[in-house]
Design a protein around this motif. Structure first.
Motif, PDB file in Angstrom:
ATOM      1  N   SER A  12       0.816  -1.213   0.000  1.00 51.56           N
ATOM      2  CA  SER A  12       0.000   0.000   0.000  1.00 51.56           C
ATOM      3  C   SER A  12       0.854   1.269   0.000  1.00 51.56           C
ATOM      4  CB  SER A  12      -0.933   0.010   1.211  1.00 51.56           C
ATOM      5  OG  SER A  12      -0.207   0.207   2.395  1.00 51.56           O
ATOM      6  N   GLY A  13       2.170   1.093   0.072  1.00 57.00           N
ATOM      7  CA  GLY A  13       3.069   2.250  -0.006  1.00 57.00           C
ATOM      8  C   GLY A  13       3.625   2.714   1.323  1.00 57.00           C
ATOM      9  N   THR A  14       3.366   1.968   2.382  1.00 64.05           N
ATOM     10  CA  THR A  14       3.910   2.330   3.688  1.00 64.05           C
ATOM     11  C   THR A  14       5.430   2.136   3.656  1.00 64.05           C
ATOM     12  OG1 THR A  14       1.881   1.529   4.730  1.00 64.05           O
ATOM     13  CG2 THR A  14       3.790   1.858   6.166  1.00 64.05           C
ATOM     14  N   PRO A  15       6.185   3.139   4.076  1.00 62.46           N
ATOM     15  CA  PRO A  15       7.651   2.996   4.071  1.00 62.46           C
ATOM     16  C   PRO A  15       8.098   1.810   4.926  1.00 62.46           C
ATOM     17  CG  PRO A  15       7.015   5.275   4.467  1.00 62.46           C
ATOM     18  CD  PRO A  15       5.767   4.457   4.537  1.00 62.46           C
ATOM     19  N   ILE A  16       9.126   1.120   4.463  1.00 59.19           N
ATOM     20  CA  ILE A  16       9.605  -0.076   5.153  1.00 59.19           C
ATOM     21  C   ILE A  16      10.069   0.252   6.572  1.00 59.19           C
ATOM     22  CG2 ILE A  16      11.985  -0.012   4.299  1.00 59.19           C
ATOM     23  CD1 ILE A  16      11.654  -3.155   3.994  1.00 59.19           C
ATOM     24  N   GLU A  17      10.559   1.471   6.795  1.00 62.57           N
ATOM     25  CA  GLU A  17      10.989   1.861   8.136  1.00 62.57           C
ATOM     26  C   GLU A  17       9.787   1.886   9.103  1.00 62.57           C
ATOM     27  OE1 GLU A  17      13.753   3.432   5.102  1.00 62.57           O
ATOM     28  OE2 GLU A  17      11.600   3.655   5.365  1.00 62.57           O
ATOM     29  N   THR A  18       8.651   2.355   8.606  1.00 63.77           N
ATOM     30  CA  THR A  18       7.435   2.388   9.421  1.00 63.77           C
ATOM     31  C   THR A  18       6.957   0.976   9.724  1.00 63.77           C
ATOM     32  OG1 THR A  18       6.806   4.492   8.424  1.00 63.77           O
ATOM     33  CG2 THR A  18       5.062   3.251   9.529  1.00 63.77           C
ATOM     34  N   VAL A  19       6.958   0.125   8.705  1.00 65.09           N
ATOM     35  CA  VAL A  19       6.544  -1.269   8.889  1.00 65.09           C
ATOM     36  C   VAL A  19       7.463  -1.948   9.903  1.00 65.09           C
ATOM     37  CG1 VAL A  19       6.240  -3.512   7.756  1.00 65.09           C
ATOM     38  CG2 VAL A  19       5.545  -1.424   6.584  1.00 65.09           C
ATOM     39  N   SER A  20       8.735  -1.672   9.808  1.00 64.51           N
ATOM     40  CA  SER A  20       9.710  -2.255  10.724  1.00 64.51           C
ATOM     41  C   SER A  20       9.376  -1.899  12.169  1.00 64.51           C
ATOM     42  CB  SER A  20      11.113  -1.768  10.357  1.00 64.51           C
ATOM     43  OG  SER A  20      12.076  -2.328  11.201  1.00 64.51           O
ATOM     44  N   LYS A  21       9.064  -0.631  12.398  1.00 65.64           N
ATOM     45  CA  LYS A  21       8.722  -0.190  13.759  1.00 65.64           C
ATOM     46  C   LYS A  21       7.418  -0.825  14.235  1.00 65.64           C
ATOM     47  CE  LYS A  21      11.531   3.792  14.150  1.00 65.64           C
ATOM     48  NZ  LYS A  21      12.682   3.221  14.739  1.00 65.64           N
ATOM     49  N   LEU A  22       6.418  -0.913  13.344  1.00 65.59           N
ATOM     50  CA  LEU A  22       5.141  -1.527  13.704  1.00 65.59           C
ATOM     51  C   LEU A  22       5.311  -2.999  14.094  1.00 65.59           C
ATOM     52  CD1 LEU A  22       2.809  -0.026  10.963  1.00 65.59           C
ATOM     53  CD2 LEU A  22       2.681   0.401  13.417  1.00 65.59           C
ATOM     54  N   LEU A  23       6.258  -3.664  13.450  1.00 63.96           N
ATOM     55  CA  LEU A  23       6.500  -5.072  13.737  1.00 63.96           C
ATOM     56  C   LEU A  23       7.415  -5.263  14.947  1.00 63.96           C
ATOM     57  CD1 LEU A  23       6.968  -6.380  10.089  1.00 63.96           C
ATOM     58  CD2 LEU A  23       5.005  -6.758  11.579  1.00 63.96           C
ATOM     59  N   GLY A  24       7.971  -4.168  15.455  1.00 63.67           N
ATOM     60  CA  GLY A  24       8.834  -4.261  16.622  1.00 63.67           C
ATOM     61  C   GLY A  24      10.257  -4.682  16.304  1.00 63.67           C
ATOM     62  N   HIS A  25      10.646  -4.585  15.049  1.00 70.64           N
ATOM     63  CA  HIS A  25      12.012  -4.932  14.675  1.00 70.64           C
ATOM     64  C   HIS A  25      12.956  -3.814  15.109  1.00 70.64           C
ATOM     65  CE1 HIS A  25      10.314  -7.564  11.180  1.00 70.64           C
ATOM     66  NE2 HIS A  25      10.171  -8.143  12.355  1.00 70.64           N
ATOM     67  N   GLU A  26      14.078  -4.182  15.679  1.00 66.44           N
ATOM     68  CA  GLU A  26      15.068  -3.185  16.092  1.00 66.44           C
ATOM     69  C   GLU A  26      15.860  -2.659  14.909  1.00 66.44           C
ATOM     70  OE1 GLU A  26      17.511  -4.297  19.387  1.00 66.44           O
ATOM     71  OE2 GLU A  26      15.825  -5.141  20.499  1.00 66.44           O
ATOM     72  N   ASN A  27      15.929  -3.436  13.850  1.00 68.54           N
ATOM     73  CA  ASN A  27      16.715  -3.067  12.677  1.00 68.54           C
ATOM     74  C   ASN A  27      15.874  -3.316  11.435  1.00 68.54           C
ATOM     75  OD1 ASN A  27      18.637  -3.038  10.512  1.00 68.54           O
ATOM     76  ND2 ASN A  27      20.257  -3.385  12.011  1.00 68.54           N
ATOM     77  N   VAL A  28      15.869  -2.356  10.517  1.00 63.27           N
ATOM     78  CA  VAL A  28      15.082  -2.486   9.287  1.00 63.27           C
ATOM     79  C   VAL A  28      15.564  -3.670   8.443  1.00 63.27           C
ATOM     80  CG1 VAL A  28      16.405  -0.935   7.799  1.00 63.27           C
ATOM     81  CG2 VAL A  28      13.936  -1.134   7.492  1.00 63.27           C
ATOM     82  N   LYS A  29      16.811  -4.098   8.629  1.00 63.27           N
ATOM     83  CA  LYS A  29      17.322  -5.255   7.883  1.00 63.27           C
ATOM     84  C   LYS A  29      16.513  -6.511   8.190  1.00 63.27           C
ATOM     85  CE  LYS A  29      22.053  -3.686   7.260  1.00 63.27           C
ATOM     86  NZ  LYS A  29      23.460  -3.970   7.490  1.00 63.27           N
ATOM     87  N   ILE A  36       8.512  -8.683   0.557  1.00 68.87           N
ATOM     88  CA  ILE A  36       8.327  -9.196  -0.805  1.00 68.87           C
ATOM     89  C   ILE A  36       8.248  -7.993  -1.728  1.00 68.87           C
ATOM     90  CG2 ILE A  36       6.760 -10.415  -2.342  1.00 68.87           C
ATOM     91  CD1 ILE A  36       5.798 -11.995   0.117  1.00 68.87           C
ATOM     92  N   VAL A  37       9.121  -7.956  -2.724  1.00 65.99           N
ATOM     93  CA  VAL A  37       9.075  -6.873  -3.678  1.00 65.99           C
ATOM     94  C   VAL A  37       8.227  -7.342  -4.862  1.00 65.99           C
ATOM     95  CG1 VAL A  37      10.397  -5.320  -5.150  1.00 65.99           C
ATOM     96  CG2 VAL A  37      11.340  -6.054  -2.958  1.00 65.99           C
ATOM     97  N   LEU A  38       7.024  -6.789  -4.958  1.00 59.92           N
ATOM     98  CA  LEU A  38       6.105  -7.180  -6.007  1.00 59.92           C
ATOM     99  C   LEU A  38       6.515  -6.532  -7.329  1.00 59.92           C
ATOM    100  CD1 LEU A  38       2.822  -6.694  -3.968  1.00 59.92           C
ATOM    101  CD2 LEU A  38       4.009  -8.834  -4.437  1.00 59.92           C
ATOM    102  N   PRO A  39       6.260  -7.218  -8.446  1.00 61.77           N
ATOM    103  CA  PRO A  39       6.650  -6.667  -9.757  1.00 61.77           C
ATOM    104  C   PRO A  39       6.106  -5.259  -9.998  1.00 61.77           C
ATOM    105  CG  PRO A  39       5.927  -8.934  -9.997  1.00 61.77           C
ATOM    106  CD  PRO A  39       5.662  -8.530  -8.568  1.00 61.77           C
ATOM    107  N   GLU A  40       4.860  -5.008  -9.551  1.00 61.20           N
ATOM    108  CA  GLU A  40       4.279  -3.675  -9.758  1.00 61.20           C
ATOM    109  C   GLU A  40       5.076  -2.616  -9.010  1.00 61.20           C
ATOM    110  OE1 GLU A  40       1.611  -5.909  -7.723  1.00 61.20           O
ATOM    111  OE2 GLU A  40       2.312  -7.017  -9.456  1.00 61.20           O
TER     112      GLU A  40
END
Length: 58
Positions: A12-29, A36-40
């Motif tokens: 939906s276009g949410t930045p990966i850094e935001t998703v990382s924080k929402l998931l509780g990951h300490e590192n975006v890596k 998953i990088v979709l073809p679109e």
């Protein structure tokens, strides 16, 4: 949170850094492992890059 939640947010276009924080990951890596990088999204990214290059080169 399930990985499908992450995929929907990224698609939906949410930045990966935001998703990382929402998931509780300490590192975006950690988030990138499961992202998953979709073809679109690849096409959209290249289109944005092309427009940016046209803008800066005139």
């Amino acid at each position: 949170m399930p990985h499908s939640y992450e995929t929907l947010l990224l698609d939906s276009g949410t930045p990966i850094e935001t998703v990382s924080k929402l998931l509780g990951h300490e590192n975006v890596k950690t988030t990138m492992i499961y992202a998953i990088v979709l073809p679109e999204n690849k096409i959209n990214a290249f289109e944005k890059l092309e427009k940016y290059c046209e803008k800066i080169t005139g």
